[in-house]
Design a protein around this motif. Structure first.
Motif, PDB file in Angstrom:
ATOM      1  N   ILE A 166       0.829  -1.199   0.000  1.00 11.51           N
ATOM      2  CA  ILE A 166       0.000   0.000   0.000  1.00 11.51           C
ATOM      3  C   ILE A 166       0.869   1.257   0.000  1.00 11.51           C
ATOM      4  O   ILE A 166       0.590   2.247  -0.661  1.00 11.51           O
ATOM      5  CB  ILE A 166      -0.953  -0.031   1.210  1.00 11.51           C
ATOM      6  CG1 ILE A 166      -1.999   1.047   1.089  1.00 11.51           C
ATOM      7  CG2 ILE A 166      -0.250   0.066   2.524  1.00 11.51           C
ATOM      8  CD1 ILE A 166      -3.034   0.724   0.094  1.00 11.51           C
ATOM      9  N   TYR A 223       1.097   4.296  -2.706  1.00  9.42           N
ATOM     10  CA  TYR A 223       0.939   5.695  -2.363  1.00  9.42           C
ATOM     11  C   TYR A 223       2.121   6.534  -2.841  1.00  9.42           C
ATOM     12  O   TYR A 223       1.994   7.724  -3.071  1.00  9.42           O
ATOM     13  CB  TYR A 223       0.740   5.866  -0.853  1.00  9.42           C
ATOM     14  CG  TYR A 223      -0.698   6.075  -0.519  1.00  9.42           C
ATOM     15  CD1 TYR A 223      -1.364   7.193  -1.004  1.00  9.42           C
ATOM     16  CD2 TYR A 223      -1.413   5.152   0.214  1.00  9.42           C
ATOM     17  CE1 TYR A 223      -2.698   7.381  -0.758  1.00  9.42           C
ATOM     18  CE2 TYR A 223      -2.753   5.334   0.485  1.00  9.42           C
ATOM     19  CZ  TYR A 223      -3.385   6.453  -0.011  1.00  9.42           C
ATOM     20  OH  TYR A 223      -4.712   6.634   0.224  1.00  9.42           O
ATOM     21  N   LEU A 248      -5.684  -5.918  -6.025  1.00  7.34           N
ATOM     22  CA  LEU A 248      -4.827  -4.726  -5.963  1.00  7.34           C
ATOM     23  C   LEU A 248      -5.467  -3.553  -6.681  1.00  7.34           C
ATOM     24  O   LEU A 248      -5.484  -2.432  -6.163  1.00  7.34           O
ATOM     25  CB  LEU A 248      -3.491  -5.019  -6.634  1.00  7.34           C
ATOM     26  CG  LEU A 248      -2.350  -5.533  -5.784  1.00  7.34           C
ATOM     27  CD1 LEU A 248      -1.100  -5.566  -6.623  1.00  7.34           C
ATOM     28  CD2 LEU A 248      -2.150  -4.653  -4.583  1.00  7.34           C
ATOM     29  N   GLY A 281      -8.570  -3.084  -7.222  1.00 10.46           N
ATOM     30  CA  GLY A 281      -9.687  -2.639  -6.397  1.00 10.46           C
ATOM     31  C   GLY A 281      -9.208  -1.762  -5.254  1.00 10.46           C
ATOM     32  O   GLY A 281      -9.795  -0.720  -4.954  1.00 10.46           O
ATOM     33  N   THR A 282      -8.095  -2.186  -4.617  1.00 17.15           N
ATOM     34  CA  THR A 282      -7.542  -1.397  -3.516  1.00 17.15           C
ATOM     35  C   THR A 282      -7.168   0.001  -3.995  1.00 17.15           C
ATOM     36  O   THR A 282      -7.460   0.998  -3.341  1.00 17.15           O
ATOM     37  CB  THR A 282      -6.285  -2.088  -2.953  1.00 17.15           C
ATOM     38  OG1 THR A 282      -6.570  -3.462  -2.757  1.00 17.15           O
ATOM     39  CG2 THR A 282      -5.870  -1.481  -1.646  1.00 17.15           C
ATOM     40  N   PHE A 299     -10.193   1.952  -4.466  1.00 16.00           N
ATOM     41  CA  PHE A 299     -10.769   2.250  -3.163  1.00 16.00           C
ATOM     42  C   PHE A 299     -10.135   3.489  -2.540  1.00 16.00           C
ATOM     43  O   PHE A 299     -10.781   4.248  -1.842  1.00 16.00           O
ATOM     44  CB  PHE A 299     -10.586   1.038  -2.239  1.00 16.00           C
ATOM     45  CG  PHE A 299     -11.185   1.210  -0.887  1.00 16.00           C
ATOM     46  CD1 PHE A 299     -12.545   1.054  -0.695  1.00 16.00           C
ATOM     47  CD2 PHE A 299     -10.391   1.535   0.192  1.00 16.00           C
ATOM     48  CE1 PHE A 299     -13.099   1.223   0.555  1.00 16.00           C
ATOM     49  CE2 PHE A 299     -10.947   1.693   1.449  1.00 16.00           C
ATOM     50  CZ  PHE A 299     -12.296   1.545   1.625  1.00 16.00           C
ATOM     51  N   PHE A 300      -8.844   3.679  -2.784  1.00 19.56           N
ATOM     52  CA  PHE A 300      -8.170   4.860  -2.238  1.00 19.56           C
ATOM     53  C   PHE A 300      -8.171   6.026  -3.207  1.00 19.56           C
ATOM     54  O   PHE A 300      -7.409   6.968  -3.050  1.00 19.56           O
ATOM     55  CB  PHE A 300      -6.744   4.518  -1.823  1.00 19.56           C
ATOM     56  CG  PHE A 300      -6.700   3.724  -0.563  1.00 19.56           C
ATOM     57  CD1 PHE A 300      -7.150   4.263   0.623  1.00 19.56           C
ATOM     58  CD2 PHE A 300      -6.261   2.430  -0.564  1.00 19.56           C
ATOM     59  CE1 PHE A 300      -7.141   3.527   1.786  1.00 19.56           C
ATOM     60  CE2 PHE A 300      -6.248   1.690   0.595  1.00 19.56           C
ATOM     61  CZ  PHE A 300      -6.687   2.246   1.772  1.00 19.56           C
ATOM     62  N   ILE A 320     -16.963   1.267  -5.370  1.00 15.91           N
ATOM     63  CA  ILE A 320     -17.128   0.924  -3.960  1.00 15.91           C
ATOM     64  C   ILE A 320     -16.785   2.126  -3.093  1.00 15.91           C
ATOM     65  O   ILE A 320     -17.485   2.470  -2.155  1.00 15.91           O
ATOM     66  CB  ILE A 320     -16.215  -0.265  -3.590  1.00 15.91           C
ATOM     67  CG1 ILE A 320     -16.633  -1.513  -4.352  1.00 15.91           C
ATOM     68  CG2 ILE A 320     -16.275  -0.536  -2.093  1.00 15.91           C
ATOM     69  CD1 ILE A 320     -15.748  -2.688  -4.092  1.00 15.91           C
TER      70      ILE A 320
END
Lengths: 382, 317
Positions: free
Chosen positions: A166, A170, A318, A320-321, A324-325, A340
């Motif tokens: 993560i 970032y 990944l 999706g993650t 998501f952010f 989402i």
């Protein structure tokens, strides 16, 4: 018009997927019929778990292909009247129902879910394939030769693996980094490796037969070179193929996945190189790259195929993650993770906006995992 | 043995230095610095003013010099100041880590025993119906990332639509005091994604042990199945999962970031997102160091623990 009841919603949704069902039946039927001639893929039809997995994966692949036929609405079109409306309400102009309700901008949740599959299908398998080529091209010599080369590469791989995923995203997927040369440089290096892979793959086998070799090499160099220039945005005659952010995400995903593949390939190579057929090839006087590419690699394919299935699922998670952010492909797109993320803000009042993409991710990844499990089970029977 | 530790430790320190250098250079990219300059002064600064400000603050010196300076300060405990919270970084990070520690503790308490139980029950009779259903369950949990299960659980257990409303969909109150009502959903969401993998590893290890010669001997002696599993198989089968559990920490870190943002629990994961989203360079650096340290230390513990637990692996010293 009266809103649809939950049973009608279900039947209408199933009806919308008609092209998908037809495709699914055709492919599954044909494969089951000829399963004796299809080696490992055919034997998948002997395991119920593998078949369920394959069906789930095919369902989403076909949905991505037929998205325009399946989805009743445009995924970006906003209908004010249907803002945050529960499932089953009718859109008056077209006479079609918002099967899974409307989101906070009045877009059809069902159509967005269907179109969201395209983003995943466009990125996840290709990124995994690239990660595998990078991992294989570096892992084979590392495992075969060992020594300093291996130590250095393993250290680098462990370095990337020690990065919390993560955090890496970032740092890598930011608007600021796109104005620097880092993503393009990484793309230029990472995407060169698959071309090298194919050239070496062909050269080490057919170098004794130059006419055949050139027949095979020319298309590889032409197509590979064309795609390469396209990918790194160095030459773009047909317009932008991949915008800066997508390229950035793609590169990051390949970068995160390839060290793991490298480790697997390295381990397999170290195991396989002690086998007799490798010793036989060495005695025949074959070159090291021939042995790696044409003796070791084909014999390592079982675990690699299984891992590829799992890895596509992991890449889907990944992506999706990232969505998501809010780091996803583009803010307007119908990418599952981003949907989402938008839907969760009003989750307790209007849960239907976030639920369909969430279940979509879950079923696709579940399908890939079950498929991997079925493949593993069947390949162990050898 | 000592040589092994020292070598592992040396590699770890080297890795940590490389990783922090990478993070340092990535957060100190020119566009980030320009953004920082504009945030600290005013948004309509000219390029020239930005350059002058960066020069005054010493940001134009070579990267390695600044890295050495930062590392020196870091080692002596000076973590710099956060531009987002206007407080020393060390204060903020400690406070947030404590909150995440609580979350992690409960996740581990729920996840590890249930994962081991599922794995052992599935692995002790390989190929049985029990094995197949538990394995499918384990696969299903690994296919459900936190942002999916979190959303699904929130809808089921706390939305008006379903009407159960057993648990709270927000864990912000849990920062003051943990209750069953406000902490169940975050813990459950994180535990479910992590447990599938551990359960599968436990199952594989258990299934392998159950085919070993000494199990067959015990069975031929007439020892009951229950006693074989508990006394003979379990201890050997739990060595491999130990490594997996330790290596699960880095994965939990991603989970922490997702879950804390989903349930509005302001711990370390939330802090990381705040730091990254607000271009807070010093804070992001410290968060990265913590994250990297967690990964490297768990790797070291897993290596050492594996050697310690499994006497068959002798280390060349």
């Amino acid at each position: 018009m009266e809103p649809l009841g939950s049973f009608q919603i279900l039947t209408t949704a199933v009806g919308h997927f008609l092209p998908v069902w037809i495709g699914l039946v055709l492919i599954m039927g044909a494969s089951a019929l000829f399963k004796r001639n299809l080696s490992l893929y055919g034997r998948l039809f002997d395991s119920p778990v593998g078949m369920i997995g394959l069906a789930l994966v095919l369902f989403w692949v076909l949905t991505a292909i037929f998205a325009d036929m399946v989805a009743p609405f445009d995924p970006l079109e906003q209908y004010r009247a249907l803002k945050n409306k529960p499932p089953g309400m009718f859109e008056t102009e077209t006479g079609q129902a918002f099967l899974f309700g409307g989101d906070n901008l009045g877009r059809d949740v069902f159509s967005r879910m269907v179109h969201g599959s395209q983003t995943v299908m466009a990125i996840a398998p290709v990124a995994t394939l690239f990660a595998f080529m990078v991992g294989i091209t570096l892992g084979l010599p590392a495992g075969y030769y060992g020594g300093i080369f291996d130590t250095g590469l393993s250290f680098l791989a462990n370095l990337v693996l020690a990065f919390p995923v993560i955090l890496l995203f970032y740092l890598l997927v930011t608007p600021e980094i796109r104005s620097t040369a880092i993503p393009t440089t990484m793309a230029a290096v990472l995407f060169l490796i698959p071309i090298i892979f194919f050239i070496v793959f062909i050269y080490c086998r057919f170098s004794t037969r130059p006419d055949l070799m050139w027949k095979l090499l020319t298309p590889v160099i032409l197509i590979g070179g064309f795609c390469y220039l396209h990918l790194i945005n160095a030459w773009n005659p047909a317009g932008v193929w991949m915008d800066g952010n997508t390229l950035n995400i793609f590169v990051s995903v390949v970068f995160v996945n390839s060290p793991t593949v490298f480790r697997i390939v390295r381990g397999l190579t170290m195991d396989i190189k002690t086998r007799d057929y490798v010793a036989a090839a060495q005695t025949r006087g074959e070159g090291p790259w021939y042995i790696m590419m044409w003796e070791i690699l084909p014999n390592a394919r079982g675990p690699l195929i299984v891992d590829a299935c799992l890895r596509i699922g992991y890449t889907t998670i990944l992506l999706g993650t990232l969505g998501f952010f809010g780091l996803g492909v583009s803010p307007e797109s119908s990418d599952w993770g981003m949907t989402i993320n938008e839907g969760r803000k009003l989750l307790r009042l209007f849960p239907w906006a976030a639920l369909p993409p969430a279940l979509a991710i879950m079923t696709l990844v579940l399908g890939l995992n079950l498929l991997a499990d079925g493949l593993r089970e069947q390949s162990l029977k050898d | 043995m000592l040589g092994f530790f020292l070598r592992r430790f040396g590699v770890m320190v080297l890795t940590a230095m490389c990783l922090t250098l990478i993070v340092f250079s990535l957060v100190n990219l020119q566009p980030n610095l320009e953004k920082l300059a504009k945030e600290q002064n005013n948004m309509r600064m000219t390029d020239q003013q930005v350059t002058i400000w960066l020069q005054e603050e010493g940001f134009d010196r070579p990267l390695l010099t600044r890295y050495a300076e930062w590392a020196g300060n870091f080692v002596t405990g000076d973590l710099g100041d956060s531009t987002r919270f206007r407080k020393p970084v060390s204060e903020i990070v400690g406070e947030r880590l404590y909150l995440t520690g609580k979350l992690m503790f409960w996740v581990m308490v729920v996840m590890v025993p249930s994962a081991l139980l599922v794995g052992v029950l599935a692995g002790m009779r390989e190929g049985s119906f029990q094995d197949r259903s538990l394995s499918t369950f384990a696969i299903a949990t690994t296919a459900t990332p936190e942002y999916v299960s979190g959303v699904v659980f929130t809808v089921i257990f706390s939305s008006k639509l379903v009407g159960l409303q057993w648990f709270s969909g927000s864990a912000s109150k849990a920062m003051d005091g943990i209750t069953f009502y406000n902490f169940t959903l975050p813990v459950m969401t994180m535990a479910i994604y992590g447990m599938g993998y551990i359960a599968r590893m436990t199952r594989a290890s258990m299934a392998e042990v159950m085919t070993a010669q000494y199990i067959r001997t015990a069975r031929l002696k007439g020892v009951s199945f229950r006693s074989i599993v508990v006394k003979h198989a379990l201890r050997n089968a739990l060595i491999a999962p130990f490594t997996v559990i330790m290596l699960q920490f880095p994965w939990l870190l991603t989970g922490v970031v997702i879950v804390e943002n989903l349930f509005n629990y302001k711990g370390f994961g939330w802090l990381l997102v705040e730091a990254a989203g607000n271009n807070d360079i010093e804070l992001l650096l410290s968060c990265s160091v913590v994250a990297v340290a967690v990964v490297l230390i768990t790797q070291l513990i897993s290596d050492i623990g594996y050697v310690y637990l499994n006497p068959r692996i002798r280390v060349k010293s």
